[in-house]
Structures are given as C-alpha cells and as structure tokens.
Enzyme design. Structure first.
Site, PDB file in Angstrom:
ATOM      1  N   LYS A 169     -36.402  -2.902  -9.704  1.00  0.00           N
ATOM      2  CA  LYS A 169     -36.310  -1.852 -10.735  1.00  0.00           C
ATOM      3  C   LYS A 169     -35.471  -2.362 -11.902  1.00  0.00           C
ATOM      4  CE  LYS A 169     -33.381   1.552 -11.389  1.00  0.00           C
ATOM      5  NZ  LYS A 169     -33.351   1.530 -12.862  1.00  0.00           N
ATOM      6  N   GLY A 220     -24.781  -4.514 -11.567  1.00  0.00           N
ATOM      7  CA  GLY A 220     -24.502  -3.419 -12.496  1.00  0.00           C
ATOM      8  C   GLY A 220     -23.034  -3.034 -12.429  1.00  0.00           C
ATOM      9  N   SER A 221     -22.747  -1.797 -12.761  1.00  0.00           N
ATOM     10  CA  SER A 221     -21.343  -1.392 -12.856  1.00  0.00           C
ATOM     11  C   SER A 221     -20.732  -1.128 -11.474  1.00  0.00           C
ATOM     12  CB  SER A 221     -21.238  -0.129 -13.710  1.00  0.00           C
ATOM     13  OG  SER A 221     -21.927   0.919 -13.077  1.00  0.00           O
ATOM     14  N   THR A 222     -19.424  -1.212 -11.419  1.00  0.00           N
ATOM     15  CA  THR A 222     -18.705  -0.949 -10.163  1.00  0.00           C
ATOM     16  C   THR A 222     -18.925   0.501  -9.729  1.00  0.00           C
ATOM     17  OG1 THR A 222     -17.100  -2.684 -10.603  1.00  0.00           O
ATOM     18  CG2 THR A 222     -16.383  -0.923  -9.126  1.00  0.00           C
ATOM     19  N   THR A 224     -21.555   2.432 -10.162  1.00  0.00           N
ATOM     20  CA  THR A 224     -22.867   2.560  -9.512  1.00  0.00           C
ATOM     21  C   THR A 224     -22.867   1.807  -8.179  1.00  0.00           C
ATOM     22  OG1 THR A 224     -23.880   2.691 -11.699  1.00  0.00           O
ATOM     23  CG2 THR A 224     -25.362   2.320  -9.866  1.00  0.00           C
ATOM     24  N   GLY A 225     -22.186   0.676  -8.134  1.00  0.00           N
ATOM     25  CA  GLY A 225     -22.105  -0.107  -6.887  1.00  0.00           C
ATOM     26  C   GLY A 225     -21.559   0.729  -5.740  1.00  0.00           C
ATOM     27  N   GLU A 242     -23.252  -7.210  -7.235  1.00  0.00           N
ATOM     28  CA  GLU A 242     -22.634  -8.005  -8.313  1.00  0.00           C
ATOM     29  C   GLU A 242     -22.194  -7.007  -9.367  1.00  0.00           C
ATOM     30  OE1 GLU A 242     -21.874 -10.976  -8.230  1.00  0.00           O
ATOM     31  OE2 GLU A 242     -23.204 -11.969  -6.817  1.00  0.00           O
ATOM     32  N   CYS A 276     -20.837  -9.803 -17.785  1.00  0.00           N
ATOM     33  CA  CYS A 276     -19.874  -9.489 -16.725  1.00  0.00           C
ATOM     34  C   CYS A 276     -18.741 -10.514 -16.696  1.00  0.00           C
ATOM     35  CB  CYS A 276     -20.582  -9.419 -15.382  1.00  0.00           C
ATOM     36  SG  CYS A 276     -21.553 -10.877 -15.020  1.00  0.00           S
TER      37      CYS A 276
HETATM   38  P1  NAD Z   1     -25.350   0.526 -14.358  1.00  0.00           P
HETATM   39  O1  NAD Z   1     -24.600   0.472 -13.087  1.00  0.00           O
HETATM   40  O2  NAD Z   1     -25.246   1.733 -15.195  1.00  0.00           O
HETATM   41  O3  NAD Z   1     -26.914   0.327 -14.115  1.00  0.00           O
HETATM   42  C1  NAD Z   1     -27.451  -0.794 -13.456  1.00  0.00           C
HETATM   43  C2  NAD Z   1     -28.767  -0.423 -12.798  1.00  0.00           C
HETATM   44  O4  NAD Z   1     -28.526   0.578 -11.802  1.00  0.00           O
HETATM   45  C3  NAD Z   1     -29.809   0.166 -13.748  1.00  0.00           C
HETATM   46  O5  NAD Z   1     -31.083  -0.329 -13.371  1.00  0.00           O
HETATM   47  C4  NAD Z   1     -29.705   1.662 -13.479  1.00  0.00           C
HETATM   48  O6  NAD Z   1     -30.905   2.360 -13.772  1.00  0.00           O
HETATM   49  C5  NAD Z   1     -29.416   1.692 -11.985  1.00  0.00           C
HETATM   50  N1  NAD Z   1     -28.725   2.885 -11.504  1.00  0.00           N
HETATM   51  C6  NAD Z   1     -28.012   3.799 -12.201  1.00  0.00           C
HETATM   52  N2  NAD Z   1     -27.494   4.736 -11.381  1.00  0.00           N
HETATM   53  C7  NAD Z   1     -27.885   4.413 -10.116  1.00  0.00           C
HETATM   54  C8  NAD Z   1     -27.635   4.958  -8.816  1.00  0.00           C
HETATM   55  N3  NAD Z   1     -26.896   6.051  -8.638  1.00  0.00           N
HETATM   56  N4  NAD Z   1     -28.170   4.329  -7.751  1.00  0.00           N
HETATM   57  C9  NAD Z   1     -28.897   3.205  -7.892  1.00  0.00           C
HETATM   58  N5  NAD Z   1     -29.168   2.635  -9.091  1.00  0.00           N
HETATM   59  C10 NAD Z   1     -28.658   3.221 -10.192  1.00  0.00           C
HETATM   60  O7  NAD Z   1     -24.910  -0.785 -15.153  1.00  0.00           O
HETATM   61  P2  NAD Z   1     -25.328  -1.209 -16.623  1.00  0.00           P
HETATM   62  O8  NAD Z   1     -24.583  -0.315 -17.588  1.00  0.00           O
HETATM   63  O9  NAD Z   1     -26.815  -1.313 -16.699  1.00  0.00           O
HETATM   64  O10 NAD Z   1     -24.740  -2.701 -16.698  1.00  0.00           O
HETATM   65  C11 NAD Z   1     -23.450  -3.015 -17.115  1.00  0.00           C
HETATM   66  C12 NAD Z   1     -22.556  -3.322 -15.923  1.00  0.00           C
HETATM   67  O11 NAD Z   1     -23.130  -4.346 -15.123  1.00  0.00           O
HETATM   68  C13 NAD Z   1     -21.188  -3.865 -16.333  1.00  0.00           C
HETATM   69  O12 NAD Z   1     -20.185  -3.254 -15.567  1.00  0.00           O
HETATM   70  C14 NAD Z   1     -21.265  -5.335 -15.997  1.00  0.00           C
HETATM   71  O13 NAD Z   1     -20.036  -5.965 -15.771  1.00  0.00           O
HETATM   72  C15 NAD Z   1     -22.146  -5.321 -14.800  1.00  0.00           C
HETATM   73  N6  NAD Z   1     -22.766  -6.631 -14.584  1.00  0.00           N
HETATM   74  C16 NAD Z   1     -22.349  -7.394 -13.521  1.00  0.00           C
HETATM   75  C17 NAD Z   1     -22.889  -8.657 -13.310  1.00  0.00           C
HETATM   76  C18 NAD Z   1     -22.464  -9.527 -12.147  1.00  0.00           C
HETATM   77  O14 NAD Z   1     -23.175 -10.462 -11.831  1.00  0.00           O
HETATM   78  N7  NAD Z   1     -21.353  -9.284 -11.499  1.00  0.00           N
HETATM   79  C19 NAD Z   1     -23.860  -9.136 -14.180  1.00  0.00           C
HETATM   80  C20 NAD Z   1     -24.263  -8.340 -15.235  1.00  0.00           C
HETATM   81  C21 NAD Z   1     -23.711  -7.079 -15.423  1.00  0.00           C
END
Ligand code: NAD
Length: 475
Positions: A169, A220-222, A224-225, A242, A276
């Site tokens: 996704k 993605g973000s912590t 959401t993680g 990640e 990130c």
């Molecule tokens: P995000 O967490 O908002 O979204 C990431 C993905 O998760 C999107 O596809 C989104 O649609 C999906 N999502 C949103 N809510 C969800 C849920 N409740 N359950 C499952 N999936 C959900 O992050 P973002 O704003 O797209 O990205 C920015 C963040 O990503 C920053 O914090 C950045 O540091 C981090 N990031 C980390 C790495 C790494 O390798 N560590 C790499 C790139 C970005």
C-alpha cells in the site's frame, strides 16, 4: 480529465468504485487519480497473494532472482518517465528523483543476490540437525511519501526473494509512480505474487488486522508504528517497523569548516529535509561554531527553493499540506520563543505550492520544539558544544535512535564517539550512505527489526529446525 492509474491485483490492472485525487505539491494541482480501495479490494488481493504463495514458496532462488531482476530492468528502462512523474507527485527536484529511481533499480538488483543458506548445526553418527529458513507467507507492506519508490522496492524485492508474496500500500499522497511501475511489471511477476493497492490511511489498519496476512513491513512515523504493533498483535503477525528519527550530527573542532559546510547543508536539506536519516540536530564545537555556521548560511543563500521540475531548483516544496503546516508551526514556535535565525523564519510569499524557505537556527536551546521534535522539513538547528562527553549525552537524549554522524579530521576519534551513540547507523565524515547488504534499522522508538542485507531478508522468514536421529531407535 486527469490520468487514472490502476491497481495491480492477481496480475491484472484493476480499479475500484471510487477514485482519490493526487496533488502536485509544487502548485497544488490535481495530477492523477488512483483507486480508493476498501475491504473488498483488499480481500481480492489477499486471496490472490495466498493462492500465489502456494507455489511461490517453493520457487528456486534462480526463479526469484529472475523476477526481481526483471523489476529492476523495468524501472531502469523507464527511468526518464518515472523520475519526472515522481517529481510531480513528491516534489523533489529532478536530480534527486533520478537518484531515487536509479537507486530503487540498483536496490532491486543488489537484493536479488541475497540468499539465506541452510545451516547444518550437527551432522554425526547420532543425528542430522538442520536449520533452514521458510517464508512467513503473505506480507502487507505499508510505505510513506518521502521515498515512495525506494520504500516500495525495498519491501517487494526481499519479500519475493524470501519466497513470500506481498500486498503493498503506497501513501495516498504519492501512489502514482509506484502504480506506473505496477503496470510495467504486471506481466513480469507471477500473478498474485505482487499486488499493489491504494486507498486512504484507513486502508492501513485493514491490512494490519487482516487475518489472511502473516507479516507487516512498515515504514512511516513512530505514532503509526505503535498503532501497527497494536493492530498486528491480535493474531501475532510478524512485524518490521522503520520509523522516525531525530538524527544528530556532531562536528568536532578539527573538522575543516570549508570542507564540511556544503555536505552538512545537504545532510539536512536533501529532499527538503523529509528524510528519516536527515541531520535534524547539528552540534558544532564552539571553537569552529562561528566560522562553520557562517559558511553553511553562505552556501544556503545560493540554493534555490522552488518547483522540482524546474532546472536549478535545489530544494523542492514540502510534500503535502499537513506536513507543510506542521513545519510552519515549528518555525512559528521558534519565533514566538525568540530563538535566533541565521536564515529563514519568514513565510514564502509565492502563494500556491507548499514552499518553506531554507531555515537555519542559531543555537536554540535543547528543549526547543524545533530541536526536540522530528521536524521533517527544510530546517536545520545548529547548536554549540564544548565537551565531547556532554555532546554524546545530548545526542542520546532522544526517544529516537535511527542514525547519526560525526565529522572530524581524526577518524579513530570519530569511531570512538560513534560507538557511544544509541542509533542503528552512524556515519563518519559522510551521510546517508546505505548499503543494500548492511542491516538498516532503528534503536529505541525508531524501529523494530531491520531491512537490507541477510538480516533484513531473515525478517520475511521463520527459522525451522529439522532433526533426524540417526541411530535407529524405531526399527
Ligand atoms: P505515516 O505514518 O503517516 O504514514 C505512512 C504510511 O502508513 C502511509 O501509507 C499511511 O497511509 C499509512 N497509515 C496511516 N495510518 C495508518 C494506520 N493506523 N495503520 C496502518 N497504516 C497507516 O508516515 P508519513 O507521514 O507518510 O511518513 C513520514 C514518517 O516516516 C517520518 O516520521 C519519517 O521519519 C518516517 N520514515 C522512516 C523511515 C525509516 O526507514 N526509518 C524512512 C522514511 C520515512
């Protein structure tokens, strides 16, 4: 009418009942539409992936490698079209978009050489004791908007190489280039092994909680993680996370300001700071603070902020409105608190597009929001330090632990400091170099597990141990 991009499910390009608009952050115009999938489309993708897994799990290393190399070739052969599309949806300048596209092809190619060999633990007169890795099953891959293509590839390829099938996704903000790649590879991957579906954020939890999915790999973000970890706990899905970072760069007094200023600048401002592992806190020794901060600001003045599709642009817009508003809020907070700016601090006057002028802060306090939080924008706080032990403490005083860097004329000293930093990756005298063969992952709240290399591949597998008793106790 804008171009409509379809999803890849079971080897076919399909649409759903509704469509989502995708906007160019440089001018806020709608540039494409993608299917708005819900549980019905997800169920079809899961069914296809489960069916495909039955045979893909026993495929040979050579078959898997051939498919992954075909993906790499399709990206490379269409790089020109793909990097332009990537700039239009993500905002990054053409040169950086090109790097991402070629980087993704290179990543696919490199990771297709990875193999987890069987290990013989014991083989003697009494028993044969084998340790093999078996694929977990159907993987749900969820990726963000900052490196949409690279992140998609670094989930799809190891999933396939381990014998898993995948449902990916993309972020609703940046799905176009990934769906164009889906179209290019639709006849190159066995039906159902790779499925790419799009939808709002709400599709994410549906994937996390789907009983037909065995593992989640998420970038993605912590925040959401944490939700993913919770959602995946219902059936104990395997997870790789990640997440965010608030990476510190430490510049020692023996670093040459003239040599490091430009590199330090780009370590914070590449991809408009939306990385990130970007340097988000820069600690400079007091002996060289004035000279180095002036050199960084001087370099920054010549970098053009603008539409990534225009020649000469160094820093593009912020990718989406929500993030744009967050970065402006952090800058506003710094202004309200009276912190000093070397550059920036004013709103971009251009009107449309999510532009934030290059912003450099002069020695804000450690508890300033712009220092303590992950800014994820074109912002660089420079801070003074006088003592190495003190700066290591300050660098480690974060819930994040993704990466960091040390800049010094003495690499031994750099290594000594690196070994004391609580992060998954540390660079000495460079930044953001990632090898497809070395594990990449965060400590603390920056992640869970790792990607890349054999360590990353293992995350898509379970260990299985088979023991054969040799001295016959049965007959
Ligand atoms: P995000 O967490 O908002 O979204 C990431 C993905 O998760 C999107 O596809 C989104 O649609 C999906 N999502 C949103 N809510 C969800 C849920 N409740 N359950 C499952 N999936 C959900 O992050 P973002 O704003 O797209 O990205 C920015 C963040 O990503 C920053 O914090 C950045 O540091 C981090 N990031 C980390 C790495 C790494 O390798 N560590 C790499 C790139 C970005």
């Amino acid at each position: 009418m804008v171009t409509q991009y379809k999803n890849l499910i079971n080897g076919e390009m399909r649409h759903a009942d509704g469509w989502l608009d995708v906007v160019n952050p440089a001018n806020e115009e709608v540039i494409g539409q993608v299917p708005a999938c819900g549980s019905e489309e997800l169920d079809s993708a899961v069914l296809a992936a489960r069916e495909a897994f039955k045979s893909w799990k026993t495929s040979s290393f050579e078959e898997r490698q051939a498919v992954c190399q075909a993906i790499a070739a399709a990206i490379k052969e269409n790089a020109d079209e793909l990097f332009r599309l990537l700039t239009s949806e993500q905002g990054k300048p053409h040169a950086q978009a090109q790097q991402e596209i070629y980087g993704a092809a290179g990543m696919a190619s490199a990771q297709s050489t990875l193999k987890l060999e069987e290990e013989i633990i014991q083989d003697d007169d009494t028993r044969l004791h084998r340790h093999r890795r078996v694929p977990v099953g159907v993987v749900g891959g969820i990726v963000p908007w900052n490196f949409p293509v690279m992140m998609a590839i670094q989930k799809i390829v190891p999933a396939l190489m381990s014998g898993c099938t995948i449902i990916l996704k993309p972020s609703p903000f940046t799905p176009l280039t990934t769906l164009r790649i889906a179209e290019l590879i639709a006849d190159k991957v066995p039906a159902g092994t790779v499925n790419i579906i799009t939808g709002e954020d709400a599709l994410g939890p549906m994937i996390t909680e789907h009983p037909g999915i065995d593992k989640i790999t998420f970038t993605g973000s912590t925040a959401t993680g944490k939700k993913i970890m919770e959602g995946a706990s219902a059936d104990l899905k395997r997870i790789t996370l990640e997440l965010g970072g608030n990476d510190a760069s430490i510049v020692l007094p023996d670093a040459d300001p003239k040599k490091v200023a430009e590199q330090l600048f780009w370590s914070s401002f590449a991809n408009a700071g939306q990385i990130c592992v970007a340097a988000k806190r820069v600690y400079i020794h007091e002996d060289i603070y004035d000279e180095l901060s002036a050199a960084i600001a001087e370099y920054a003045k010549n970098v053009v902020v603008g539409d990534g599709a225009e020649q000469g642009t160094g820093v593009g817009p912020i990718q989406n409105k929500k993030q744009y508003e967050r970065v402006l809020e952090l800058i506003e907070d710094a202004k309200d608190n009276g912190y000093k700016f070397l550059l920036g601090g004013d709103k971009d006057p251009s009107g449309s597009g999510y532009y934030v002028p290059i912003t450099i802060l002069d020695n804000p306090p450690e508890d300033a929001r712009i220092v303590a939080e992950e800014q994820f924008g074109p912002v660089m706080p420079l801070m003074k330090f006088s003592d190495t032990d003190e700066v290591i403490k300050r660098a480690n005083a974060s819930d994040y632990g993704l990466a960091g860097a040390v800049w010094t004329g003495d690499t031994n000293k750099g290594v000594e400091i690196a070994e004391q930093l609580e992060t998954g990756t540390v660079w000495i005298n460079e930044y953001m170099h990632l090898s497809p063969f070395a594990p990449f992952g965060g400590h603390k709240q920056s992640g869970f597990g790792a990607e890349y290399g054999k360590e990353g591949l293992k995350e898509f597998t379970y260990p299985q141990v088979i023991t054969v008793k040799k001295d016959n106790v049965v007959a």
